[in-house]
Design an enzyme around this catalytic site. Structure first.
Site, PDB file in Angstrom:
ATOM      1  N   VAL A  40       0.810  -1.243  -0.046  1.00  0.00           N
ATOM      2  CA  VAL A  40       0.183   0.100  -0.160  1.00  0.00           C
ATOM      3  C   VAL A  40       0.912   1.270  -0.012  1.00  0.00           C
ATOM      4  O   VAL A  40       1.898   1.345   0.853  1.00  0.00           O
ATOM      5  CB  VAL A  40      -1.021  -0.152   1.245  1.00  0.00           C
ATOM      6  CG1 VAL A  40      -1.532   1.361   1.353  1.00  0.00           C
ATOM      7  CG2 VAL A  40      -1.903  -1.011   1.285  1.00  0.00           C
ATOM      8  N   ASN A  87      -1.382   2.219  -9.587  1.00  0.00           N
ATOM      9  CA  ASN A  87      -2.152   2.297 -10.868  1.00  0.00           C
ATOM     10  C   ASN A  87      -1.863   0.893 -11.719  1.00  0.00           C
ATOM     11  O   ASN A  87      -3.041   0.170 -12.071  1.00  0.00           O
ATOM     12  CB  ASN A  87      -1.952   3.544 -11.510  1.00  0.00           C
ATOM     13  CG  ASN A  87      -3.096   3.708 -12.581  1.00  0.00           C
ATOM     14  OD1 ASN A  87      -3.035   3.806 -13.646  1.00  0.00           O
ATOM     15  ND2 ASN A  87      -4.201   4.034 -12.003  1.00  0.00           N
ATOM     16  N   PHE A 105     -30.455  22.178   0.113  1.00  0.00           N
ATOM     17  CA  PHE A 105     -31.021  22.444  -1.190  1.00  0.00           C
ATOM     18  C   PHE A 105     -32.680  21.934  -1.457  1.00  0.00           C
ATOM     19  O   PHE A 105     -32.686  21.022  -2.423  1.00  0.00           O
ATOM     20  CB  PHE A 105     -30.148  21.983  -2.299  1.00  0.00           C
ATOM     21  CG  PHE A 105     -28.711  22.340  -2.083  1.00  0.00           C
ATOM     22  CD1 PHE A 105     -28.298  23.749  -2.104  1.00  0.00           C
ATOM     23  CD2 PHE A 105     -27.631  21.341  -1.653  1.00  0.00           C
ATOM     24  CE1 PHE A 105     -26.919  24.206  -1.864  1.00  0.00           C
ATOM     25  CE2 PHE A 105     -26.596  21.826  -1.493  1.00  0.00           C
ATOM     26  CZ  PHE A 105     -26.153  23.104  -1.445  1.00  0.00           C
ATOM     27  N   GLU A 122     -34.090  29.435  -5.318  1.00  0.00           N
ATOM     28  CA  GLU A 122     -34.584  28.337  -6.482  1.00  0.00           C
ATOM     29  C   GLU A 122     -34.609  28.999  -7.993  1.00  0.00           C
ATOM     30  O   GLU A 122     -34.365  28.324  -8.892  1.00  0.00           O
ATOM     31  CB  GLU A 122     -35.491  27.676  -6.012  1.00  0.00           C
ATOM     32  CG  GLU A 122     -35.493  26.911  -4.704  1.00  0.00           C
ATOM     33  CD  GLU A 122     -37.108  26.574  -4.197  1.00  0.00           C
ATOM     34  OE1 GLU A 122     -37.698  25.587  -4.040  1.00  0.00           O
ATOM     35  OE2 GLU A 122     -37.593  27.443  -3.574  1.00  0.00           O
TER      36      GLU A 122
HETATM   37  C1  LIG Z   1     -10.824   9.888  -5.802  1.00  0.00           C
HETATM   38  C2  LIG Z   1     -10.289   8.849  -6.699  1.00  0.00           C
HETATM   39  C3  LIG Z   1      -9.885   9.391  -7.929  1.00  0.00           C
HETATM   40  C4  LIG Z   1      -9.316   8.465  -9.017  1.00  0.00           C
HETATM   41  N1  LIG Z   1      -9.099   8.884 -10.203  1.00  0.00           N
HETATM   42  C5  LIG Z   1      -8.356   7.878 -11.080  1.00  0.00           C
HETATM   43  C6  LIG Z   1      -8.213   8.326 -12.360  1.00  0.00           C
HETATM   44  O1  LIG Z   1      -8.603   9.429 -12.616  1.00  0.00           O
HETATM   45  N2  LIG Z   1      -7.529   7.567 -13.139  1.00  0.00           N
HETATM   46  C7  LIG Z   1      -7.190   6.203 -12.880  1.00  0.00           C
HETATM   47  O2  LIG Z   1      -6.541   5.485 -13.372  1.00  0.00           O
HETATM   48  N3  LIG Z   1      -7.338   5.780 -11.477  1.00  0.00           N
HETATM   49  C8  LIG Z   1      -7.900   6.580 -10.542  1.00  0.00           C
HETATM   50  N4  LIG Z   1      -8.321   6.376  -9.083  1.00  0.00           N
HETATM   51  C9  LIG Z   1      -7.550   5.071  -8.850  1.00  0.00           C
HETATM   52  C10 LIG Z   1      -6.264   5.016  -7.923  1.00  0.00           C
HETATM   53  O3  LIG Z   1      -6.014   6.360  -7.511  1.00  0.00           O
HETATM   54  C11 LIG Z   1      -5.009   4.598  -8.645  1.00  0.00           C
HETATM   55  O4  LIG Z   1      -5.124   3.535  -9.301  1.00  0.00           O
HETATM   56  C12 LIG Z   1      -3.757   4.908  -7.948  1.00  0.00           C
HETATM   57  O5  LIG Z   1      -2.650   4.961  -8.749  1.00  0.00           O
HETATM   58  C13 LIG Z   1      -3.381   3.941  -6.987  1.00  0.00           C
HETATM   59  O6  LIG Z   1      -2.448   4.105  -6.339  1.00  0.00           O
HETATM   60  P1  LIG Z   1      -2.126   3.843  -4.655  1.00  0.00           P
HETATM   61  O7  LIG Z   1      -0.693   4.024  -4.499  1.00  0.00           O
HETATM   62  O8  LIG Z   1      -2.984   4.709  -4.082  1.00  0.00           O
HETATM   63  O9  LIG Z   1      -2.692   2.437  -4.532  1.00  0.00           O
HETATM   64  P2  LIG Z   1      -2.937   1.551  -3.325  1.00  0.00           P
HETATM   65  O10 LIG Z   1      -4.171   1.737  -2.834  1.00  0.00           O
HETATM   66  O11 LIG Z   1      -1.818   1.886  -2.371  1.00  0.00           O
HETATM   67  O12 LIG Z   1      -2.607   0.063  -3.825  1.00  0.00           O
HETATM   68  C14 LIG Z   1      -3.443  -0.346  -4.846  1.00  0.00           C
HETATM   69  C15 LIG Z   1      -3.136  -1.728  -5.568  1.00  0.00           C
HETATM   70  O13 LIG Z   1      -1.743  -1.849  -6.003  1.00  0.00           O
HETATM   71  C16 LIG Z   1      -0.834  -2.920  -5.325  1.00  0.00           C
HETATM   72  N5  LIG Z   1       0.420  -2.284  -5.336  1.00  0.00           N
HETATM   73  C17 LIG Z   1       0.709  -0.984  -5.293  1.00  0.00           C
HETATM   74  N6  LIG Z   1       2.026  -0.903  -5.233  1.00  0.00           N
HETATM   75  C18 LIG Z   1       2.522  -2.315  -5.612  1.00  0.00           C
HETATM   76  C19 LIG Z   1       3.916  -2.903  -5.847  1.00  0.00           C
HETATM   77  N7  LIG Z   1       4.960  -2.115  -5.689  1.00  0.00           N
HETATM   78  N8  LIG Z   1       3.787  -3.956  -5.976  1.00  0.00           N
HETATM   79  C20 LIG Z   1       2.794  -4.619  -6.005  1.00  0.00           C
HETATM   80  N9  LIG Z   1       1.538  -4.307  -5.882  1.00  0.00           N
HETATM   81  C21 LIG Z   1       1.369  -3.153  -5.665  1.00  0.00           C
HETATM   82  C22 LIG Z   1      -1.604  -2.882  -4.031  1.00  0.00           C
HETATM   83  O14 LIG Z   1      -1.370  -3.848  -3.293  1.00  0.00           O
HETATM   84  C23 LIG Z   1      -3.161  -2.679  -4.223  1.00  0.00           C
HETATM   85  O15 LIG Z   1      -3.608  -3.879  -4.552  1.00  0.00           O
HETATM   86  C24 LIG Z   1      -8.770   7.107  -8.453  1.00  0.00           C
HETATM   87  C25 LIG Z   1      -8.935   6.835  -7.149  1.00  0.00           C
HETATM   88  C26 LIG Z   1      -9.718   7.663  -6.103  1.00  0.00           C
HETATM   89  C27 LIG Z   1      -9.942   7.371  -4.796  1.00  0.00           C
END
Ligand SMILES: Cc1cc2nc3c(=O)[nH]c(=O)nc-3n(C[C@H](O)[C@H](O)[C@H](O)COP(=O)(O)OP(=O)(O)OC[C@H]3O[C@@H](n4cnc5c(N)ncnc54)[C@H](O)[C@@H]3O)c2cc1C
Ligand code: FES
Ligand code: FES
Length: 1278
Positions: A234, A327, A775, A1210
Site C-alpha cells: 500500500v 495504478n 437544497f 431556487e
Molecule cells: C478519488 C479517486 C480518483 C481516482 N481517479 C483515477 C483516475 O482518474 N484514473 C485512474 O486511472 N485511477 C484513478 N483512481 C484510482 C487510484 O487512485 C489509482 O489506481 C492509484 O494510482 C492507486 O495508487 P495507490 O498508491 O493509491 O494504490 P494503493 O491503494 O496503495 O494500492 C493499489 C493496489 O496496487 C497494489 N500495489 C501497489 N504497489 C505495488 C507494488 N509495488 N507491487 C505490487 N503491488 C502493488 C496494492 O497491493 C493494491 O492492490 C482514483 C482513485 C480515487 C480514490
C-alpha cells in the site's frame, strides 16, 4: 484508522470535514509535510485525510485548517480572502478548499491561475458555483492579479470596489491582509532531526484486524512478501482504502514501501526514465515535465502522452499520494495510465526474494479483471517509460462524464512508428481502457494497418476493423455501449488527424494536409481562466454606514467557516456515554421480509443493541404530509435502501460492521422501477391533477404547425456536502429529548420524533445550528434518520449519534424527481404558440413525501409510485422541469406580458420579465454572438458552438397555504445586545445574515450588536420548513414585526432622551419594567387556490430571470465547454447583493449539473448504482462558464415582500437550461453536417454520451445500438 477519524474523533479537531470518505470531494483536505531523506527535500502536499492511513504518517507533520489561523487569533490570508470574497456559503467545503490553497502557497508563493485551478481539481462545492472562490484566490496569483481585471466593465476591483458596477460609493471590504510566505509555521525541528537521524526506520503497527508493516529495505519487503504472499503493498491507499471501506475487503497484512529507496527513486537511463513503483503521480509528473523541457521533442512523445493523462487523473490530493505502481497493479480496466504504458511498450521490473524479471506491458500482462502476471510473492519494483523514436507519434485520450477528477468511460493511447522518411506504418499500437475486463490492445486492427500508408484508406480500414474488434456485450457493466464503441473510432480519428498534422511538415513524408475545418478536432482541451462580472445596484448615496440593508455584507459565519470553527451537527463534542448508530437497509426493491438474523452481528465487538419496528413505542407511521411511510420496515420493503432497523455500538466503525453482518432473507416481489413501468402498471399516487385554460382544440386548429414529442429529465441528487446527521440526547425526565439535527424542518422533525416516541411534542426539542447545505434535500427526508436515532436513544436512555456516509445518504434519502413529459404544441408560422398540451409523469419513489406539491401547476400530472427511495423536495419544484418543454424553441414571441394570466389563472402584475429579457440580450450581445457562432460552425466540422436564451418565471409561496407563516423571537438584553431567533434555518443561503440586516435596520443599531445562535423548536414553535425560497420573505417579515413591537416599547425612552444611546434607552426601559422580549409573526396575505374552479392566488408574486449561454461541443467525444453565460435576475431591491448573486450563481451551477452532467443510474432491479462523488458527478471548478456575467435587475422594487426584495434561492436554477438548449443548438449544427435536419429528442442531462450519440456521423453508423428488448441493460432510465 484514517487520519480523518483520528483528527475528528480522537483529537476533537472537527475543522476538517467528512463529505464522502472516498477521496472525491476534498472536504477532508489537510496538508502533510515530510522530509525526504533520499532527496534531502522538504515536501508539503495536500491529501485527503479520509483515505490517509494513520500508520502512514510516521515522521510526517499534519497541518489542519485550525493550525493556520482562527477568528480569535488571526485569520490566515487564505481563510480571510475566501470569506471576504463571499466564497463560503454553507462552509462545509471551505476548510478543504482553504487547505488546498494553503498547500499550493506553501510550495509556490507566487502561483499562476493554472496552478490554482489544478490545485482545486479535487475539491467540490455545491453552494457557491465556485466563481467567488476563484475570485478571492486570484489575488494570490501572479497572472490573476487582484481580481484579474479581465472582463470588468469598469476596470480593476482594487480601484473600483470589488469589480461591481456601482451607482454610489460602496463599503465593499477589499482590505485583504497581505500574504507573507516567510511567516508560515515551520516543519517541526524534532521531526526533522528524527527524519535525518533515524538509522532503521522499519515499523510495525498491529490492529485488531490488520498489521501494518513498513520495512525500510528492499530485501526486507521481499522477505515479508515471501512470508505473506496475500499481503497488500500500500502506498497511497487510494485503491485499497476504497476496497476496505466500501467493498468490505479485509487485508490482514499491509506492506508499506514508502521508506524503500529503490521503490521511490527516479533514474534516467539510455532508453528512458525508470520510476520506482512507489513514486507518486505528482512526482512522476514533475520529472516528466522537466524531461520534456530539456529533451529533443521527438524523444518525449510518450512522456507528453503520460502527462496528458495525468492532467485529468483524479485531483491533486490523490495524485500527491497515489503511486504509479498502484495504478498498474490495481489493473483496473479503466486505468488512465495503463493504456499509455501498453501503447509505449513500457518495461516493468518484478522481484521476489530470489531475483527479478523484466516484463513488457503488452496484452499478456493483464490476465483477467484486476489480475496481472505478478506472482503472489513478487512485487513491482519499477517501471521504465521509454523515450520515443524519431518517427514515432503517440497520443493519449480520456473521456469521462466530467472532465476533472473523474474515472474514464473510455481511455486510450495510440502509438504509430513510420518507416523512416515515409508515411508507411511500421508499428502501430492502439490500446484501450473501458472496452473489456482489462486494458486491451486492438491487435487485429494494428496488424491490418501495418505496412499501409497513413491516409484516408487506412482510416476507413481502421474504423471498420476497430468497429468489429472493439465490441461490447449490450449488458456490459457501465452501460453506454454504443457510445463506448463509437469513442474507439472517434478517438482513433483524432489520433489519425493529429499524426497527419505532425507529419505534414516532415521532409520526405507524403501525407495530406489536415483540412482547416478539421483542425479543431486535434486540439487538446486547455481550460481558459474564467472571468466574471457581477452587476448590482448600490444603496443610495448618503445612507448611514450602520444601515447594512442592501449592502454586500459578508455571510456572518464566513470567517468561522474558513477557520473550521463553525460547528456543524457532527462537530458537537462527544457526550461521555454516547453511542453510534448504523442503519440496516434493504437490498431489495420490493420484497417481503422472511427473517432477520442478527446472531453474527451480535458477536462483533462494540455492539450494544439492535433497533427494529417493535422498539417504537409510539407510532411507526410517518411521512411529512401523509403518513404513508414507516419509521422502520414492518414485514415488507418497498425500495433498496428502505430502513429495516439499526445497530447501536460504541463507535461508528463497529456499528457499521455490525450492520453489514445482519443477514436478511427476503421473498422478492415484482418491483416497479421506471416511469414506463409505472404507466404500464397504472401505478399512480392520487389525485392526478389537470389544469386547463382556454380551448386547446380550437388552438390546434388555428395552428400552422403541430409538433409532438416527449422528453425525459433525469432526477438529481441534492448532494449537500454535509450528509444527514442527528444526535439525540435523552434528558432523563418526563420523556424529554433534545436533538441536534441537520435539517431544514425543525418542527417537522420535532413532531415526527414525538409521534414515534409516543410523547407530546413539548418533550422534544430540535436544535439546528447550521447545515452544510440543504437544497431541499433536508426538508423532509432528514426525518427518516432522526426518528430512528431518537428511537434508539430512547430505548437505551443514552445519547446516540449518526452521520450517514455519502453512499448511505444517496441510497436512503432519495433525490429530486425524474420527469417524463409528452407535449403537443400548435404554433403559427411566426412561432406564436396557439395551443399546448403537456402531460407530465414524475417518479415519486416509494412514498408520497412532498411529491404532490412538486407536481402541481402542470397541465396534466401523474405522480408515479416506484420501488426506490422516496423523492424529496427539490429546491425548485416541478415548475422547472415543465419549462424545458414549454420554452423549447419558443422565445420572445411567446413571453408573457404584464396583465397576462397563467394557466392557473393568476394575473401577472409588476411584471419584469421583458426587462430582464432585453437586458440579457444586450449584455450577452446575442446577435453578434449568433453571427460569430454561425461563422465558427461553418469553419469547423468536428467542434460546433451553440447559443440559447431562456427566461424563467418562478412563483413564490408554499403551495400549501398554511405553511406561509413565520415567527420570530427577539430579546434585548440590558447591555444592549440583541438575541434574534426566527423560524428559518441556515444552510449557507445567508438567511441569518439577511435577518440580522433586517433587524439592524428596524432597530436602528449596528449589526454587530445582534446575534443569532441557532434555530430551535423551543424558541419559535410550529415553524414551516426553510424551503420554497420563501424564508427571507416570511421570517424577515416576522423579524420586522418583532423588532417594530420592541421599537414601539422603546419609543418613549428615545423621545425622552433623544441624544441618548441605544444602551441608554434599553436600560431605561428595563428599569421601568418594560418587557424587552417580543414575538413577531407574519402570514402571507390573500393566498388560496382552488383546483376545482382553477381560481384563487397560488403565489404571492413571481421572480423572473433570463439567461443566455454559449457552449462548444466536441462532436467526436461529446464533451462540451461552457463558454459564456449572462444572467439577468430580478431580485427586487436586494437585501444583500453579495448573497443574492451567490445564490444566483450557486443555483445556476446546480442547474448546470442537472441539465448537463448529473446522472443517477439504477439497475433494472431498482438498485442505485451511483452512490458517491466517484460515480455521480456534480459540477466542479472546471465547469464554470469561461465568462460569467450576473446582473441584478435595477429599479425593480417588489411591494409584496420585505423591504421591496424578492426571493432568490431556487428561481435561477432553471436558467441553466440555457446551457442544455445551447448544446442542443450545437448538436443541430453537427447533425446538419450529416444532412440531418429537423427536431430531435435530447433527454436531460445532455451528457457526453447523449451529445455524441446525437451527433450522427460516419463513426456512429458503424456502431449501431443493440435491439431494445433483446438484452438486459446495466442501467435503466427511471
Ligand atoms: C478519488 C479517486 C480518483 C481516482 N481517479 C483515477 C483516475 O482518474 N484514473 C485512474 O486511472 N485511477 C484513478 N483512481 C484510482 C487510484 O487512485 C489509482 O489506481 C492509484 O494510482 C492507486 O495508487 P495507490 O498508491 O493509491 O494504490 P494503493 O491503494 O496503495 O494500492 C493499489 C493496489 O496496487 C497494489 N500495489 C501497489 N504497489 C505495488 C507494488 N509495488 N507491487 C505490487 N503491488 C502493488 C496494492 O497491493 C493494491 O492492490 C482514483 C482513485 C480515487 C480514490
Ligand atoms: S471526505 Fe475525503 S474527499 Fe470527501
Ligand atoms: S459553501 Fe461549498 S459546499 Fe457549501
Amino acid at each position: 484508522m484514517t487520519l480523518l477519524t483520528y483528527l475528528r474523533r480522537k483529537l476533537g479537531l472537527t475543522g476538517t470535514k467528512l463529505g464522502c470518505a472516498e477521496g472525491g470531494c476534498g472536504a477532508c483536505t489537510v496538508m502533510l509535510s515530510r522530509f525526504q531523506t533520499h532527496t534531502q527535500q522538504l515536501l508539503h502536499y495536500a491529501v485527503n485525510a479520509c483515505l490517509a492511513p494513520l500508520c502512514s504518517l510516521h515522521l510526517v507533520a499534519v497541518t489542519t485548517v485550525e493550525g493556520i489561523g482562527s477568528v480569535a487569533r488571526k485569520l490566515h490570508p487564505v481563510q480571510e480572502r475566501i470569506a471576504k470574497a463571499h466564497g463560503s456559503q454553507c462552509g462545509f467545503c471551505t476548510p478543504g478548499i482553504v487547505m488546498s490553497m494553503y498547500a499550493l502557497l506553501r510550495n509556490n508563493p507566487t502561483p499562476k491561475m493554472a496552478d490554482m485551478e489544478e490545485a482545486f481539481q479535487g475539491n467540490l462545492c455545491r453552494c457557491t458555483g465556485y466563481r467567488p472562490i476563484l475570485e478571492g484566490y486570484k489575488t494570490f496569483t501572479v497572472d490573476g492579479g487582484c481580481c484579474g481585471g479581465r472582463g470588468r466593465e469598469n476596470g480593476c476591483c482594487m480601484t473600483n470596489g470589488s469589480g461591481v458596477e456601482k451607482t454610489s460609493e460602496e463599503d465593499v471590504d477589499v482590505n485583504f491582509a497581505p500574504f507573507d510566505p516567510t511567516q508560515e509555521v515551520i516543519f517541526p525541528p524534532e521531526l526533522m532531526s528524527l527524519s535525518k537521524g533515524q538509522r532503521s526506520r522499519s515499523l510495525c503497527f498491529r490492529g485488531d484486524r490488520a498489521t501494518w508493516l513498513q520495512p525500510d529495505t528492499l530485501e526486507e519487503i521481499l522477505r515479508l512478501k515471501w512470508k505473506h504472499p496475500d499481503a497488500r503493498v500500500v502506498v497511497g491507499n487510494t485503491e485499497v482504502g476504497i476496497e476496505v471501506k466500501f467493498k468490505n475487503m479485509v487485508y490482514p497484512v499491509i506492506l508499506a514501501p514508502s521508506f524503500i529507496p529503490e521503490l521511490n527513486s527516479v533514474t534516467h537511463t539510455e532508453d528512458g526514465v525508470v520510476f520506482g513503483a512507489a513514486c507518486t503521480l505528482s512526482h512522476m509528473g514533475a520529472v516528466l515535465r522537466q524531461a520534456v523541457e530539456t529533451l529533443p521533442p521527438h524523444q518525449t512523445e510518450v512522456f507528453l502522452a503520460v502527462l496528458e493523462q495525468l492532467r485529468w487523473f483524479a485531483g491533486q490530493q490523490i495524485r500527491n499520494v497515489a503511486a504509479v505502481g498502484g495504478n498498474i497493479m490495481t489493473a483496473s480496466p479503466i486505468s488512465d495510465l495503463n493504456p499509455v504504458f501498453m501503447a509505449a511498450g513500457c518495461k516493468l521490473t518484478l522481484m521476489d526474494k530470489d531475483g527479478s524479471r523484466v516484463v513488457q506491458m503488452d496484452d499478456s500482462f493483464f490476465t483477467g479483471y484486476r489480475r496481472t502476471v505478478l506472482r503472489p510473492q513478487e512485487i513491482l519494483v519499477s517501471i521504465e517509460i521509454p523515450y520515443s523514436q524519431k518517427t514515432q507519434f503517440v497520443s493519449a485520450f480520456k473521456q469521462s462524464p466530467r472532465r476533472e477528477d473523474d474515472i474514464s468511460i473510455v481511455t486510450a493511447a495510440m502509438s504509430v512508428t513510420f518507416t523512416p522518411g515515409s508515411n508507411v506504418v511500421e508499428d502501430l499500437r492502439l490500446s484501450y481502457g473501458g472496452m473489456a475486463a482489462t486494458t486491451v490492445l486492438a491487435k487485429r486492427t494494428a496488424n491490418r494497418l501495418r505496412g499501409r500508408c497513413w491516409g484516408e484508406e487506412l482510416l476507413q480500414e481502421a474504423c471498420s476493423t476497430l468497429a468489429e474488434e472493439m465490441t461490447l456485450d449490450p449488458s456490459v457493466p457501465g452501460g453506454m455501449v454504443t457510445y463506448r464503441r463509437t469513442l474507439t473510432l472517434s478517438l482513433f480519428y483524432k489520433f489519425y488527424l493529429t499524426v497527419l498534422q505532425k507529419t505534414y511538415s516532415l521532409q520526405g513524408v507524403n501525407v495530406e494536409e489536415v483540412k482547416s475545418d478539421c483542425v479543431s478536432a486535434t486540439e487538446l482541451y486547455h481550460p481558459q481562466t474564467p472571468s466574471s462580472v457581477q452587476i448590482y445596484q448600490a444603496v443610495p448615496k448618503g445612507r448611514s454606514q450602520d444601515d447594512v440593508l442592501g449592502r454586500p455584507m459578508m455571510h456572518l459565519s464566513a470567517m468561522k467557516q474558513a477557520t473550521g470553527e463553525a460547528v456543524y451537527c457532527d462537530d458537537v463534542p462527544l457526550y461521555e456515554n454516547e453511542l453510534y448508530l448504523s442503519l440496516i437497509t434493504s437490498s431489495k426493491a420490493h420484497a417481503r421480509i422472511i427473517s432477520v438474523d442478527t446472531s453474527a452481528a451480535e458477536r462483533l465487538p462494540g455492539v450494544v443493541c439492535f433497533v427494529f419496528a417493535d422498539d417504537i413505542l409510539g407510532s411507526n407511521a410517518t411521512g411529512p404530509v401523509v403518513y404513508d411511510e414507516s419509521v422502520l420496515a414492518d414485514g415488507q420493503v418497498t425500495c433498496v435502501g428502505h430502513i429495516i432497523g439499526a445497530v447501536v455500538a460504541d463507535t461508528q466503525l463497529h456499528a457499521q460492521r455490525a450492520a453489514k453482518a445482519v443477514k436478511i432473507q427476503y421473498e422478492e416481489l415484482q418491483p416497479v422501477v421506471t416511469i414506463q413501468e409505472a404507466i404500464a402498471a397504472q401505478s399512480f399516487y392520487q389525485p392526478i391533477r389537470t389544469i386547463q385554460k382556454g380551448d386547446p382544440e380550437a388552438g390546434f386548429k388555428q395552428a400552422d404547425h403541430v409538433l409532438e414529442g416527449e422528453m425525459h429529465i433525469g432526477g438529481q441528487e441534492h448532494f449537500y456536502l454535509e450528509t444527514n446527521a442527528t444526535l439525540a440526547v435523552p434528558r432523563g425526565e418526563d420523556g424529554e429529548m433534545e436533538l441536534f439535527v441537520s435539517t431544514q424542518s425543525a418542527s417537522k422533525t420535532q413532531s415526527l420524533v414525538a409521534k414515534a416516541l409516543g410523547v407530546p411534542a413539548n418533550r422534544v426539542v430540535v436544535r439546528v445550528k447550521r447545515m452544510g447545505g440543504g437544497f431541499g434535500g433536508k426538508e423532509s427526508r432528514t426525518t427518516v434518520l432522526s426518528t430512528v436515532v431518537a428511537v434508539a436513544a430512547n430505548k437505551l436512555k443514552r445519547p446516540v449519534r449518526c452521520m450517514l456516509d455519502r453512499d448511505e445518504d444517496m441510497l436512503i434519502t432519495g433525490g429530486r424527481h425524474p420527469f417524463y413529459g409528452k407535449y403537443k404544441v400548435g404554433f403559427l408560422n411566426s412561432g406564436k404558440v396557439m395551443a399546448l398540451d403537456v402531460s407530465y409523469y414524475s417518479n415519486a419513489g416509494n412514498s408520497m413525501d412532498l411529491s404532490l406539491s412538486v407536481s402541481i401547476f402542470t397541465t396534466e400530472y401523474f405522480v408515479c409510485m416506484y420501488m426506490y427511495a422516496s423523492c424529496a423536495a427539490p429546491t425548485f419544484w416541478g415548475r422547472r422541469q415543465k419549462s424545458v418543454s414549454i420554452f423549447l424553441q419558443v422565445r420572445r414571441l411567446n413571453l408573457y406580458m404584464e396583465g397576462d394570466s397563467t394557466p392557473y389563472n393568476q394575473i401577472l402584475d409588476q411584471f419584469t420579465l421583458d426587462r430582464c429579457w432585453d437586458e440579457c440580450l444586450s449584455r450577452s450581445e446575442y446577435q453578434q454572438r449568433r453571427a460569430a457562432i454561425d461563422l465558427y460552425n461553418r469553419q469547423n466540422r468536428w467542434t460546433k458552438r451553440g447559443l440559447a436564451i431562456v427566461p424563467t418565471k418562478f412563483g413564490i409561496s408554499f403551495t400549501a397555504v398554511f405553511l406561509n407563516q413565520a415567527g420570530a423571537l427577539v430579546h434585548i438584553y440590558t447591555d444592549g445586545s440583541v438575541l434574534l431567533t426566527h423560524g428559518g434555518t441556515e444552510m449557507g443561503q445567508g438567511l441569518h445574515t439577511k435577518m440580522v440586516q433586517i433587524a439592524s435596520r428596524v432597530l436602528g443599531i449596528p449589526y454587530s450588536k445582534i446575534h443569532i445562535s441557532e434555530t430551535s423548536t423551543n424558541t419559535v414553535p410550529n415553524t414551516s420548513p426553510t424551503a420554497a425560497s420563501a424564508s427571507s420573505d416570511l421570517n424577515g417579515a416576522a423579524v420586522q414585526n418583532a423588532c417594530e413591537i420592541l421599537m414601539k416599547r422603546l419609543e418613549p425612552y428615545k423621545n425622552k432622551n433623544p441624544k441618548g444611546s441605544w444602551e441608554d434607552w434599553v436600560k431605561s426601559a428595563y428599569f421601568d419594567r418594560v418587557s424587552l422580549s417580543a414575538n413577531g409573526f407574519y402570514k402571507t396575505p390573500d393566498l388560496g387556490y382552488d383546483f376545482d374552479s382553477n381560481s384563487g392566488r397560488v403565489f404571492n408574486y413571481f421572480s423572473y430571470g433570463v439567461a443566455c449561454s454559449e457552449v462548444e461541443i466536441d462532436c467526436l467525444t461529446g464533451a462540451h465547454k461552457n463558454l459564456s453565460t449572462t444572467i439577468v435576475m430580478d431580485v427586487g431591491h436586494s437585501l444583500n447583493p453579495a448573497i443574492d448573486i451567490g445564490q444566483v450563481e450557486g443555483a445556476f451551477m446546480q442547474g448546470l449539473g442537472l441539465f448537463t452532467l448529473e446522472e443517477l443510474h439504477y439497475s433494472p432491479r431498482g438498485v442505485l448504482l451511483t452512490r458517491g462523488p466517484g460515480s455521480y458527478k456534480i459540477p466542479a471548478f472546471g465547469d464554470i462558464p469561461t465568462t460569467l456575467t450576473v446582473s441584478l435587475l435595477r429599479d425593480a422594487p417588489n411591494d409584496k415582500a420585505i423591504f421591496a426584495s424578492k426571493a432568490v434561492g431556487e428561481p435561477p436554477l432553471f436558467l441553466a437550461s440555457s446551457v442544455f438548449f445551447a448544446i442542443k443548438d450545437a448538436i443541430s449544427a453537427a447533425r446538419a453536417e450529416s444532412g440531418i435536419k429537423g427536431p430531435f429528442r435530447l433527454d436531460s442531462p445532455a451528457s457526453a454520451e447523449r451529445i455524441r450519440n446525437a451527433c450522427t456521423d460516419r463513426f456512429t453508423k458503424l456502431c449501431p445500438p443493440a435491439e431494445p428488448g433483446s438484452f438486459t441493460p446495466w442501467s435503466v432510465q427511471v
